[in-house]
Design an enzyme around this catalytic site. Sequence first.
Site, PDB file in Angstrom:
ATOM      1  CE  LYS A 197      -3.902   2.018   2.613  1.00 49.50           C
ATOM      2  NZ  LYS A 197      -4.809   1.866   3.771  1.00 49.50           N
ATOM      3  CB  SER A 241      -8.609   0.717   5.685  1.00 51.84           C
ATOM      4  OG  SER A 241      -9.270   1.950   5.749  1.00 51.84           O
ATOM      5  CB  SER A 285      -8.262   3.687   2.972  1.00 54.79           C
ATOM      6  OG  SER A 285      -7.388   3.018   3.850  1.00 54.79           O
TER       7      SER A 285
END
Lengths: 489, 95
Positions: A76, A175, A151
């Site tokens: 990420k 997330s 997210s």
Amino acid sequence: MITKSLTELSTSLKAGDFSSVELTQFYLDRIAKYDGELNSFITVTEEQALAGAKAADEQIAAGTAGALTGIPMAHKDLFCTDGVRTSCASKMLGNFIAPYNATVVEKLNAAGMPMLGKTNMDEFAMGSSNENSYYGAVKNPWDLERVPGGSSGGSAVAVAARLAPVATGTDTGGSIRQPASLTGITGIKPTYGRVSRFGMIAYASSLDQGGIFGTSASDCAMVLETMSGFDPKDSTSVERDVPNMSASLNDSIKGLKIGLPKEFFGEGLDSSVAEVVNDAIEEYKKLGAEIVEISLPNTHLAIPSYYVIAPAEASSNLSRFDGVRYGYRCEAPVDLTDMYMRSRGEGFGTEVKRRIMTGTYALSAGYYDAYYLKAQKIRRLISDDFKKAFEKVDVIMGPVAPETAFKLGEKTDDPISMYLADIYTLSLNLAGLTGMSVPAGFSKNNKMPVGLQIIGNYFEEAKLLNVAHQYQQVTDWHKQAPSAYTGGE
Amino acid sequence: MSLSPDEVKSIAFLARLSIQEENIEQYSQDLSNIFGLVEQMNAANVDQIEPMAHPQDAMQRLRDDVVTEENQREKLMSNAPLTEAGLFLVPKVLD
């Protein structure tokens, strides 16, 4: 290739069926072919990936390879990666080249995993749809008109479309679990303090926790046991031994006590989601588990307290972006205040500004007791609910999200409706517990994936992975992939 | 609970965020809605409850006060928007 587990990939690499360079190139080619429309990567690091793969091949040849050596992965884009742009999906960090590695990155590098690239996300991890990225929304590979969740939407989609075998994520309010659920893959959020936050760009420090996405619980176990552990560089990291999480995957779950919180099955839950979750629980009964009705009576307070604590901590954490030492600076500032205000006003997106202002107000003089302190007290009520429940049960199960993936743009004009989608995931972060999402089927209404949430007591990641793995031995939901990206391969 | 456009402007200034004039009204509505949601906390009686800052109620760990970082000034400063002679440059602060 894309149907192989990490264990199978590792065996093939060591047997010389293919090299890590070939495997890594295979995934880079898939990213080049498919990611144009999915937009799951912000930066593809081809050069680093192939260099990492070459080094892995040398280790394999020398007989010094570990279980993960040579298997490519993605991070990420909020994990700092030395020498590689780390944008947090923000214009603010569009030119930021991280000067050091996050501990998680360091550990997976040391394990010999080549990095394919940095994945897309909601800006500064604020969002539940991945539409808040400066680099464009990520598309759900099951239906390009729908969101992948957020997210960590980019990491989830990269794994769901088989553009990476595994990818890291972070979970502050859901997330990891929510995008895993919405894209039909497995994702685990560890106990707060289990995985180092060093080098993870902070959103809400008392809630943030790094974790992993994979196509199965056994793949997640292999990576999670490698990335976990005490880190003196993270002051909230917990000094506790990390068990071998792969070793207990095959333990029997006969007699397992599963708690079903009635608050997770009430009003607001889509009936087609409820149906899939109930089917999964029936499957657990067949595996010998015992179902116990429980109550988490303060669940309704999770959203209001989260939307004080997280923005308050964000407003403090994001004050470091001042246009001086790194990050975006506005053109031609007339004075220092103008530079701060315009650099931050132009560098941050709408949702980030909304949360900074929410937090700034909540922390402003005279309001501390009414907001932040009160929210911290409610946090204990929520945590105590779980403590009581875990006196009676081994794990808790329920839905991850009240509905399946929604359409792009459907909730962007109404932040509150987006916040309410996190009702079943937020309370875990407030309590600091571990939780995961496991693919459990598809909604009969729109054929989109549905995840089952499994919640464990503190530091019981190995138990969760065991419980998920046993389910994945008797079901094949986790093996189903969007055919547009996996057909014929 | 509602936050007026003027209150939004003052919060934005406290947070050092420039907001376009035409967006103030929208932020005022959004923040009012968020604090409307937050007000649901009032239903809970928490007078006797200890606030919780860390999930394991862990204490902040201290380390020895010794330098552990290596000096990599140039590398760290290479991300800065404007530097000169090893210093960060900002607009004039004092006349």
